[in-house]
Design a protein around this motif. Structure first.
Motif, PDB file in Angstrom:
ATOM      1  N   GLU A 315       0.832  -1.200   0.000  1.00 45.78           N
ATOM      2  CA  GLU A 315       0.000   0.000   0.000  1.00 45.78           C
ATOM      3  C   GLU A 315       0.871   1.256   0.000  1.00 45.78           C
ATOM      4  N   TYR A 316       1.909   1.262   0.805  1.00 53.72           N
ATOM      5  CA  TYR A 316       2.806   2.414   0.851  1.00 53.72           C
ATOM      6  C   TYR A 316       3.621   2.516  -0.430  1.00 53.72           C
ATOM      7  N   GLU A 317       4.012   1.367  -0.975  1.00 56.04           N
ATOM      8  CA  GLU A 317       4.773   1.382  -2.226  1.00 56.04           C
ATOM      9  C   GLU A 317       3.930   1.949  -3.361  1.00 56.04           C
ATOM     10  N   ASN A 318       2.638   1.608  -3.399  1.00 55.31           N
ATOM     11  CA  ASN A 318       1.758   2.146  -4.435  1.00 55.31           C
ATOM     12  C   ASN A 318       1.667   3.667  -4.364  1.00 55.31           C
ATOM     13  N   SER A 319       1.707   4.204  -3.148  1.00 56.30           N
ATOM     14  CA  SER A 319       1.656   5.665  -3.002  1.00 56.30           C
ATOM     15  C   SER A 319       2.904   6.317  -3.581  1.00 56.30           C
ATOM     16  N   ARG A 320       3.982   5.545  -3.746  1.00 60.92           N
ATOM     17  CA  ARG A 320       5.217   6.032  -4.378  1.00 60.92           C
ATOM     18  C   ARG A 320       5.312   5.537  -5.823  1.00 60.92           C
ATOM     19  N   ARG A 321       4.194   5.121  -6.387  1.00 62.16           N
ATOM     20  CA  ARG A 321       4.131   4.609  -7.763  1.00 62.16           C
ATOM     21  C   ARG A 321       5.092   3.433  -7.968  1.00 62.16           C
ATOM     22  N   ALA A 322       5.123   2.569  -6.988  1.00 61.66           N
ATOM     23  CA  ALA A 322       6.020   1.417  -7.020  1.00 61.66           C
ATOM     24  C   ALA A 322       5.238   0.152  -6.717  1.00 61.66           C
ATOM     25  N   SER A 323       5.821  -0.984  -7.015  1.00 65.53           N
ATOM     26  CA  SER A 323       5.233  -2.276  -6.677  1.00 65.53           C
ATOM     27  C   SER A 323       6.346  -3.199  -6.214  1.00 65.53           C
ATOM     28  N   SER A 324       5.957  -4.348  -5.670  1.00 62.46           N
ATOM     29  CA  SER A 324       6.947  -5.265  -5.109  1.00 62.46           C
ATOM     30  C   SER A 324       6.464  -6.698  -5.288  1.00 62.46           C
ATOM     31  N   THR A 325       7.262  -7.621  -4.790  1.00 59.23           N
ATOM     32  CA  THR A 325       6.933  -9.043  -4.825  1.00 59.23           C
ATOM     33  C   THR A 325       6.772  -9.550  -3.403  1.00 59.23           C
ATOM     34  N   LEU A 326       5.654 -10.190  -3.124  1.00 61.65           N
ATOM     35  CA  LEU A 326       5.424 -10.838  -1.835  1.00 61.65           C
ATOM     36  C   LEU A 326       5.698 -12.326  -2.003  1.00 61.65           C
ATOM     37  N   LEU A 327       6.649 -12.831  -1.249  1.00 60.92           N
ATOM     38  CA  LEU A 327       6.961 -14.261  -1.241  1.00 60.92           C
ATOM     39  C   LEU A 327       6.303 -14.860  -0.018  1.00 60.92           C
ATOM     40  N   THR A 328       5.377 -15.785  -0.220  1.00 60.98           N
ATOM     41  CA  THR A 328       4.590 -16.305   0.882  1.00 60.98           C
ATOM     42  C   THR A 328       4.608 -17.826   0.906  1.00 60.98           C
ATOM     43  N   THR A 329       4.581 -18.388   2.114  1.00 59.36           N
ATOM     44  CA  THR A 329       4.481 -19.841   2.256  1.00 59.36           C
ATOM     45  C   THR A 329       3.035 -20.271   2.092  1.00 59.36           C
ATOM     46  N   VAL A 330       2.819 -21.538   1.802  1.00 57.49           N
ATOM     47  CA  VAL A 330       1.457 -22.024   1.588  1.00 57.49           C
ATOM     48  C   VAL A 330       0.664 -22.074   2.890  1.00 57.49           C
ATOM     49  N   ASP A 331       1.362 -22.038   4.049  1.00 60.15           N
ATOM     50  CA  ASP A 331       0.663 -22.077   5.325  1.00 60.15           C
ATOM     51  C   ASP A 331       0.618 -20.712   6.009  1.00 60.15           C
ATOM     52  N   ALA A 332       0.954 -19.643   5.264  1.00 64.98           N
ATOM     53  CA  ALA A 332       0.934 -18.308   5.864  1.00 64.98           C
ATOM     54  C   ALA A 332      -0.479 -17.773   6.040  1.00 64.98           C
ATOM     55  N   GLY A 333      -1.423 -18.263   5.221  1.00 65.19           N
ATOM     56  CA  GLY A 333      -2.810 -17.822   5.353  1.00 65.19           C
ATOM     57  C   GLY A 333      -3.263 -16.844   4.288  1.00 65.19           C
ATOM     58  N   LEU A 334      -2.552 -16.742   3.170  1.00 64.28           N
ATOM     59  CA  LEU A 334      -2.980 -15.852   2.090  1.00 64.28           C
ATOM     60  C   LEU A 334      -4.272 -16.388   1.478  1.00 64.28           C
ATOM     61  N   SER A 335      -5.282 -15.520   1.364  1.00 67.83           N
ATOM     62  CA  SER A 335      -6.580 -15.916   0.812  1.00 67.83           C
ATOM     63  C   SER A 335      -6.709 -15.450  -0.631  1.00 67.83           C
ATOM     64  N   LYS A 336      -7.774 -15.926  -1.283  1.00 65.80           N
ATOM     65  CA  LYS A 336      -8.032 -15.490  -2.651  1.00 65.80           C
ATOM     66  C   LYS A 336      -8.295 -13.990  -2.710  1.00 65.80           C
ATOM     67  N   VAL A 337      -9.037 -13.497  -1.719  1.00 68.66           N
ATOM     68  CA  VAL A 337      -9.336 -12.067  -1.680  1.00 68.66           C
ATOM     69  C   VAL A 337      -8.050 -11.261  -1.530  1.00 68.66           C
ATOM     70  N   GLY A 338      -7.180 -11.719  -0.635  1.00 68.81           N
ATOM     71  CA  GLY A 338      -5.909 -11.029  -0.430  1.00 68.81           C
ATOM     72  C   GLY A 338      -5.033 -11.067  -1.665  1.00 68.81           C
ATOM     73  N   ALA A 339      -4.991 -12.231  -2.330  1.00 66.91           N
ATOM     74  CA  ALA A 339      -4.168 -12.363  -3.534  1.00 66.91           C
ATOM     75  C   ALA A 339      -4.700 -11.486  -4.660  1.00 66.91           C
ATOM     76  N   GLU A 340      -6.020 -11.398  -4.797  1.00 68.10           N
ATOM     77  CA  GLU A 340      -6.606 -10.543  -5.830  1.00 68.10           C
ATOM     78  C   GLU A 340      -6.306  -9.073  -5.566  1.00 68.10           C
ATOM     79  N   ALA A 341      -6.316  -8.678  -4.292  1.00 66.69           N
ATOM     80  CA  ALA A 341      -6.004  -7.293  -3.947  1.00 66.69           C
ATOM     81  C   ALA A 341      -4.550  -6.958  -4.307  1.00 66.69           C
ATOM     82  N   ILE A 342      -3.638  -7.882  -4.058  1.00 64.80           N
ATOM     83  CA  ILE A 342      -2.230  -7.667  -4.409  1.00 64.80           C
ATOM     84  C   ILE A 342      -2.085  -7.526  -5.923  1.00 64.80           C
ATOM     85  N   HIS A 343      -2.754  -8.419  -6.649  1.00 71.32           N
ATOM     86  CA  HIS A 343      -2.677  -8.393  -8.110  1.00 71.32           C
ATOM     87  C   HIS A 343      -3.246  -7.092  -8.663  1.00 71.32           C
ATOM     88  N   ALA A 344      -4.363  -6.622  -8.093  1.00 71.03           N
ATOM     89  CA  ALA A 344      -4.993  -5.393  -8.565  1.00 71.03           C
ATOM     90  C   ALA A 344      -4.104  -4.176  -8.342  1.00 71.03           C
TER      91      ALA A 344
END
Length: 640
Positions: A315-344
């Protein structure tokens, strides 16, 4: 007694089954590894690399004996962009005739057919450049020093012709982890460009209107050892502490690389590319970054427990017109809603790979039907399947082994990632210590134990979380902007901010964006960086040099005094927008004076438009840079 024995045996069996169900036995998992990709390519490119995969596979078996000729692919792709690649089976006469630079790697330089040898000699006489690595037989007799002193273990670089400070001193300080061919006398008429231990190891011999450059040290071993790391002779990685699993920090080839602010592998590559090759064959290259950016910064965040909350930094990176990569484990709890928000928001989700080691693995029950007496680590493919299930896209391109955990087999983790179609791995790091421990900030081509490319790139982490030692982020950016032009990858842990919120640390992180802009770098996520580099490799560049010719009328010194000099004609295909091309600022004794685009003749009249070029440099070697339009571009560059 028999009945009682049977009864107690049954009770013991049931107890064992219950015990195993509740406390399953952990079993080891094997990594399914790629065998590598024998890359060949008939690209529209000025540079042709010739190698023999059969000879590469048959070399060895020790690491120092392995033929890493495929490392030349890495050099040309990183420094120029497109490259034509041929083997003895695919090499056609047309490929030799079209190339302005022909690189004969050590895998072919001792056994060239007479017809190929004649064609190579002819191309040099016509004004082109031939590079031969550690030649033998007739090739050495024709173009190189005698080599009678045999192989010697190198100690240090002692000379580099045409390289200015501070890069000359930096190259001399570079760790050298390879052998070179000693000769009892230099080649008569040859010009020495690079020396190791006082002996010439790169030298150029005039042949007709062209040159043949001999590289008399094992360039492949030097580059691969610095970048991918140096195992023992059996390709085993030994941890400094026998009580823990190997880590990527155990791969570092030389202690001098720890905390280094100099990308030594790239420094050597760039000297060979722009200080040697373009000295004798001035060829253009795609600039390594979008637009006129002086380098790139890639922000990566690794999360093993916050799930959707792991992307809060985006969110802060977007305010600086930037993006990043989130590396997540399969047991971290990332949901479809969360993943779609990151992609958007333009972010990328990659896999934080739970490596199959007891300290890092995620286990799944295993057995027969309802009887599950064992547990096994989730394979990388199973982890990728679970991650893809929550993503709005059906692919994962970036990965990182959690905590930089590695196997005892030097290339096995990279081969496993390649087998699972990962394009970019970011596992290489030294905990707590910033710098170019692997000689590079650029994604480099990974190799198998057999010296065959794996089709996967490794992006080392330059600034790890909780940096305690090594160069500051601003210092790395400053050196990059001044001439090294690097990708500075920054790894952070979003959970660390959540657990121990610290205003100073948070503001220091935000200040990085100001520094990125100040030093002319661009912020990219790992997926975008990989896509841009792929576009560079997939494009085309063809050039032609016309010497001692009359330059166009607009370059006249006066109305009645035409100029004579050199013209570089260039045809380029850019696969995406915001790409640019660079050419040498000098060709021989002639300096750059101007350029025109869209040059063509209509009814005998020259139709073109003047283009503005930018001054830039790589390791102090001056270049001129021109922006490209997506698609095909044509230029003429003028030198007087």
């Amino acid at each position: 007694m028999p009945y009682r024995l049977a009864l107690w045996s049954l009770v013991a069996l049931i107890a064992a089954v219950v015990l195993l169900q509740r406390n399953p036995v952990a079993v080891d998992a094997e990594l399914i590894a790629s065998e590598g990709v024998e890359i060949t390519r008939e690209a529209r490119a000025d540079v042709l690399v010739v190698l023999d995969y059969d000879a590469i596979r048959q070399s060895g078996p020790a690491f120092s004996q392995r033929d890493f000729s495929a490392a030349w692919i890495n050099l040309v792709e990183q420094e120029f962009g497109p490259v034509a690649i041929a083997t003895p089976q695919t090499l056609a006469a047309s490929m030799l005739d079209e190339a302005r630079v022909i690189i004969l790697t050590s895998s072919v330089s001792s056994d060239l057919p007479p017809s190929t040898l004649d064609a190579v000699r002819r191309r040099a006489r016509e004004g082109n450049l031939v590079v031969v690595e550690r030649p033998d037989g007739q090739l050495r007799e024709m173009f190189s020093a005698n080599g009678r002193a045999g192989l010697r273990r190198a100690q240090r670089i002692t000379h580099a012709e045409g390289l200015d400070e501070p890069y000359l001193t930096q190259l001399r300080q570079s760790p050298v982890v390879t052998e070179f061919v000693g000769s009892t006398s230099p080649r008569e008429g040859a010009q020495t460009l690079l020396s190791i231990d006082g002996a010439p190891v790169i030298y150029a011999l005039p042949v007709g209107r062209g040159h043949v450059v001999t590289v008399d040290f094992d360039f492949g071993e030097q580059l691969v050892a610095l970048q991918q790391g140096r195992p023992d002779e059996q390709y085993r990685v030994r941890p400094a502490n026998a009580q823990r699993a190997p880590g990527t920090a155990d791969l570092v080839a030389d202690p001098a690389l720890l905390g280094s602010d100099v990308p030594y592998a790239d420094l050597l590559e760039r000297y060979i590319a722009h200080g040697v090759i373009t000295r004798f064959a001035p060829v253009p290259a795609f600039w390594a970054f979008p637009g006129d950016a002086q380098g790139a910064v890639v922000f990566l965040h690794e999360d093993a427990r916050l799930g959707d909350g792991g992307a809060w930094m985006l969110e802060y990176e977007n305010s600086r017109r930037a993006s990043s990569t989130l590396l997540t484990t399969v047991d971290a709890g990332l949901s479809k809603v969360g993943a779609e928000a990151i992609h958007a928001r333009g972010g990328e989700v990659g896999l934080l790979w739970r490596f199959p080691h007891p300290a890092t693995a995620t286990y799944a029950p295993d057995g027969f039907g309802a009887f599950q007496p064992f547990e096994r680590p989730l394979s990388i493919e199973e982890q990728l399947d679970q991650l893809r299930d929550v993503l709005p896209v059906n692919y994962v391109r970036t990965a990182r082994s959690i905590d930089g955990t590695w196997s005892e087999d030097w290339s096995a983790p990279l081969a496993a990632l390649a087998e699972s179609n990962i394009r970019l791995d970011t596992s290489y790091t030294v905990p707590g210590q910033s710098g170019y421990a692997f000689g590079s900030g650029l994604p480099f081509l990974a190799m198998s134990d057999e010296g065959v490319p794996l089709g996967l790139r490794e992006l080392p982490i330059v600034v790890p979380p909780d940096r305690l030692e090594g160069p500051e982020f601003d210092a790395l950016l400053e050196a990059s902007a001044a001439g090294h032009h690097q990708v500075v990858s920054v790894l952070s842990d979003p959970a660390a901010f959540a657990d121990y919120p610290n205003v100073d640390d948070f503001e220091a992180w935000l200040a990085k964006f100001e520094s990125v802009e100040t030093h002319g770098h661009v912020v990219m996520n790992a997926l975008r960086l990989d896509a841009f580099q792929r576009s560079r490799r997939a494009g085309s560049i063809r050039s032609r040099i016309i010497e001692e010719t009359e330059l166009p009328a607009h370059t006249r010194e006066s109305a009645d005094r035409p100029r004579h000099g050199t013209i570089m004609r260039l045809s380029v295909e850019a696969k995406e927008r915001n790409m640019s091309v660079v050419v040498p600022a000098r060709i021989g004794d002639h300096a750059f004076i101007g350029a025109r685009s869209g040059t063509r003749r209509v009814g005998g009249e020259l139709m073109s438009s003047e283009v503005e070029t930018l001054e830039t440099s790589l390791i102090g070697l001056e270049l001129r840079q021109v922006p490209l339009s997506q698609g095909f571009n044509t230029f003429e560059f003028y030198y007087d």
